[in-house]
Design an enzyme around this catalytic site. Structure first.
Site, PDB file in Angstrom:
ATOM      1  N   LYS A 284      33.498 -14.407  65.815  1.00 38.48           N
ATOM      2  CA  LYS A 284      34.369 -13.324  65.355  1.00 38.48           C
ATOM      3  C   LYS A 284      35.164 -12.708  66.505  1.00 38.48           C
ATOM      4  O   LYS A 284      36.271 -12.216  66.303  1.00 38.48           O
ATOM      5  CB  LYS A 284      33.568 -12.261  64.614  1.00 38.48           C
ATOM      6  CG  LYS A 284      33.058 -12.777  63.275  1.00 38.48           C
ATOM      7  CD  LYS A 284      32.633 -11.687  62.332  1.00 38.48           C
ATOM      8  CE  LYS A 284      32.284 -12.294  60.981  1.00 38.48           C
ATOM      9  NZ  LYS A 284      31.725 -11.345  60.041  1.00 38.48           N
TER      10      LYS A 284
ATOM     11  N   LYS B 113      32.914 -22.501  57.909  1.00 34.99           N
ATOM     12  CA  LYS B 113      32.371 -22.024  56.640  1.00 34.99           C
ATOM     13  C   LYS B 113      33.412 -21.209  55.879  1.00 34.99           C
ATOM     14  O   LYS B 113      34.301 -20.613  56.489  1.00 34.99           O
ATOM     15  CB  LYS B 113      31.098 -21.210  56.866  1.00 34.99           C
ATOM     16  CG  LYS B 113      31.324 -19.774  57.259  1.00 34.99           C
ATOM     17  CD  LYS B 113      30.005 -19.025  57.288  1.00 34.99           C
ATOM     18  CE  LYS B 113      30.238 -17.537  57.461  1.00 34.99           C
ATOM     19  NZ  LYS B 113      30.613 -16.853  56.234  1.00 34.99           N
TER      20      LYS B 113
ATOM     21  N   LYS C  83      34.778 -14.505  54.150  1.00 34.43           N
ATOM     22  CA  LYS C  83      35.602 -13.402  53.655  1.00 34.43           C
ATOM     23  C   LYS C  83      36.647 -13.000  54.674  1.00 34.43           C
ATOM     24  O   LYS C  83      37.718 -12.546  54.323  1.00 34.43           O
ATOM     25  CB  LYS C  83      34.716 -12.172  53.402  1.00 34.43           C
ATOM     26  CG  LYS C  83      33.931 -12.248  52.130  1.00 34.43           C
ATOM     27  CD  LYS C  83      33.549 -10.842  51.685  1.00 34.43           C
ATOM     28  CE  LYS C  83      32.065 -10.717  51.465  1.00 34.43           C
ATOM     29  NZ  LYS C  83      31.352 -10.156  52.607  1.00 34.43           N
TER      30      LYS C  83
HETATM   31  P1  ATP Z   1      32.517 -12.137  56.786  1.00 33.05           P
HETATM   32  O1  ATP Z   1      33.482 -13.221  57.153  1.00 33.05           O
HETATM   33  O2  ATP Z   1      33.165 -10.791  56.594  1.00 33.05           O
HETATM   34  O3  ATP Z   1      31.288 -12.119  57.669  1.00 33.05           O
HETATM   35  P2  ATP Z   1      31.074 -13.638  54.861  1.00 33.05           P
HETATM   36  O4  ATP Z   1      31.864 -14.508  53.964  1.00 33.05           O
HETATM   37  O5  ATP Z   1      30.357 -14.294  56.010  1.00 33.05           O
HETATM   38  O6  ATP Z   1      32.031 -12.489  55.331  1.00 33.05           O
HETATM   39  P3  ATP Z   1      28.879 -11.809  54.428  1.00 33.05           P
HETATM   40  O7  ATP Z   1      29.057 -10.532  53.695  1.00 33.05           O
HETATM   41  O8  ATP Z   1      28.812 -11.781  55.929  1.00 33.05           O
HETATM   42  O9  ATP Z   1      30.057 -12.823  53.983  1.00 33.05           O
HETATM   43  O10 ATP Z   1      27.602 -12.563  53.882  1.00 33.05           O
HETATM   44  C1  ATP Z   1      27.024 -12.312  52.598  1.00 33.05           C
HETATM   45  C2  ATP Z   1      26.036 -13.409  52.266  1.00 33.05           C
HETATM   46  O11 ATP Z   1      26.759 -14.603  51.964  1.00 33.05           O
HETATM   47  C3  ATP Z   1      25.084 -13.766  53.419  1.00 33.05           C
HETATM   48  O12 ATP Z   1      23.798 -14.015  52.852  1.00 33.05           O
HETATM   49  C4  ATP Z   1      25.670 -15.036  53.981  1.00 33.05           C
HETATM   50  O13 ATP Z   1      24.686 -15.847  54.598  1.00 33.05           O
HETATM   51  C5  ATP Z   1      26.252 -15.686  52.731  1.00 33.05           C
HETATM   52  N1  ATP Z   1      27.375 -16.569  53.043  1.00 33.05           N
HETATM   53  C6  ATP Z   1      28.515 -16.204  53.662  1.00 33.05           C
HETATM   54  N2  ATP Z   1      29.359 -17.241  53.762  1.00 33.05           N
HETATM   55  C7  ATP Z   1      28.727 -18.296  53.186  1.00 33.05           C
HETATM   56  C8  ATP Z   1      29.082 -19.661  52.966  1.00 33.05           C
HETATM   57  N3  ATP Z   1      30.260 -20.135  53.354  1.00 33.05           N
HETATM   58  N4  ATP Z   1      28.195 -20.478  52.341  1.00 33.05           N
HETATM   59  C9  ATP Z   1      26.998 -19.994  51.934  1.00 33.05           C
HETATM   60  N5  ATP Z   1      26.590 -18.717  52.108  1.00 33.05           N
HETATM   61  C10 ATP Z   1      27.440 -17.858  52.718  1.00 33.05           C
HETATM   62 MG    MG Z   2      29.343 -13.122  57.515  1.00 30.67          MG
END
Ligand code: ATP
Ligand code: MG
Length: 351
Positions: free
Chosen positions: A134, A216, A219
């Site tokens: 990040k 991955k 968000k």
């Molecule tokens: P950010 O980029 O803001 O960190 P994020 O997409 O990683 O957002 P989080 O809110 O950090 O989402 O994570 C919420 C949940 O979703 C966590 O349990 C994380 O492990 C899971 N998660 C996030 N991205 C993935 C993905 N690509 N595949 C499977 N699980 C995911």
């Molecule tokens: Mg995350």
């Protein structure tokens, strides 16, 4: 009040009640209100949370304080918290089985973060993969909150004597750090915190970006075509899947040298609840086009019932607000007891 973890530790307990003796394992899950909730979040996290809900003592937390680690505005944070609460409820989290609350409503998270930072090493935080990803090489400019992110996450988890943390693969390193920090605290101040286990399902643990299957789905990805948002309409889903990158060749198979197809097949299999081999067999010799257009329909029909519930909840925001208010009260009751113990052990306050 009895707060009993499955390890048998009973903090400030009176006589254990029958329900405390048969305590279910405690699960804590956090999710950031950082933007558009996507299919990776659903398949890697929420769907598993919903399915396991009846088996555990669950706490689900919308981690708005974590969202402050990246630039955000008051308006978008407010809107994202409520949207996420509605998404969680629409996906099947049930306030009668689980505590659902917003992190900043329970001040003890922030306090414990600071206290745990005293037993966390700066070097450990700098080495975290998420921080490096990040920060993107701009370590000098990113907020210190981005560096502190895993300490706050450790506080979230340890505050509730959590046994299991169901997460995607990306969070495994943070849970390991949480365990190290808890063990260090316990060694210095006496047994206080339960050491949590990460609960990572192999299927869906890492749903990848539609634009770059080596990253991955995330968000915080600024490219909207990289993810399928839970709120995407049918045409948007069709368009995003049609333009999703594929691998060279034309066979619909999952293989190490076909990361894009592997990702699309994984998504298909998770939603249709079929083994990938059955899907590969169905599309043998058909090329990518037919597979992609069917995948789009599978995604659309899987999300449709959630989207319908979401529309109702969006029309009546007081439903989510009442759930969050009640959830914060229940979480705070537990957190207050734990923090009293922590402060005493550390020798804080006037005694
Ligand atoms: P950010 O980029 O803001 O960190 P994020 O997409 O990683 O957002 P989080 O809110 O950090 O989402 O994570 C919420 C949940 O979703 C966590 O349990 C994380 O492990 C899971 N998660 C996030 N991205 C993935 C993905 N690509 N595949 C499977 N699980 C995911
Ligand atoms: Mg995350």
């Amino acid at each position: 009040m009895v707060t009993a973890g499955a390890t048998g530790d009973v903090a400030l307990a009176e006589k254990p009640t029958a329900s405390a003796r048969t305590t279910r394992q405690r699960v804590f899950s956090g999710i950031q209100p950082s933007g558009n909730f996507h299919l990776g979040n659903y398949l890697g996290a929420i769907r598993n949370w919903v399915r396991q809900q009846a088996d555990f003592d669950n706490i689900f937390c919308i981690v708005d304080l974590h969202a402050l680690s990246q630039p955000t505005t008051k308006e978008s944070l407010r809107a994202n918290v409520l949207n996420l609460a509605n998404v969680l409820i629409a996906s099947g989290l049930d306030p009668s089985q689980s505590i659902i609350f917003v992190q900043s409503d329970v001040y003890e998270h922030t306090e414990l973060c600071w206290l745990l930072s005293s037993v966390t090493q700066y070097g450990e935080l700098r080495r975290m993969t998420q921080f490096k990803d990040k920060a993107g090489g701009k370590d000098e400019q990113v907020s210190a909150a981005l560096l502190f992110y895993p300490v706050l996450q450790a506080a979230d988890i340890l505050l509730y004597d959590t046994n299991r943390v169901p997460v995607g693969e990306d969070q495994k390193q943070h849970i390991e750090l949480t365990r190290d920090v808890a063990a260090r605290f316990n060694a210095r101040y006496g047994e206080t915190f339960t050491l949590p286990q990460p609960d990572i399902k192999t299927a869906g643990a890492r749903v990848m970006s539609l634009e770059d299957p080596t990253r991955k789905m995330s968000k915080s990805d600024t490219n909207p075509n990289a993810s399928i948002a839970l709120t995407d309409d049918a045409d948007t889903i069709r368009r995003k899947i049609r333009r999703a990158v594929t691998d060279s060749g034309s066979e619909v198979i999952a293989a190490p040298d076909k990361p894009a197809l592997t990702n699309l097949l994984t998504i298909y299999g998770l939603l249709s609840e079929e083994p990938i081999s059955a899907i590969e067999a169905r599309y043998a010799g058909q090329g990518y086009g037919a597979f992609k257009s069917d995948l789009a329909e599978v995604v659309i029909s899987s999300l449709a019932p959630i989207q319908a519930r979401l529309a109702e909840l969006n029309d009546d925001p007081d439903v989510a607000r009442a759930i969050l208010r009640d959830g914060a009260d229940r979480a705070r009751t537990r957190a207050t007891v734990k923090m009293k113990e922590v402060r005493e052990r550390m020798g804080l306050g006037h005694g």
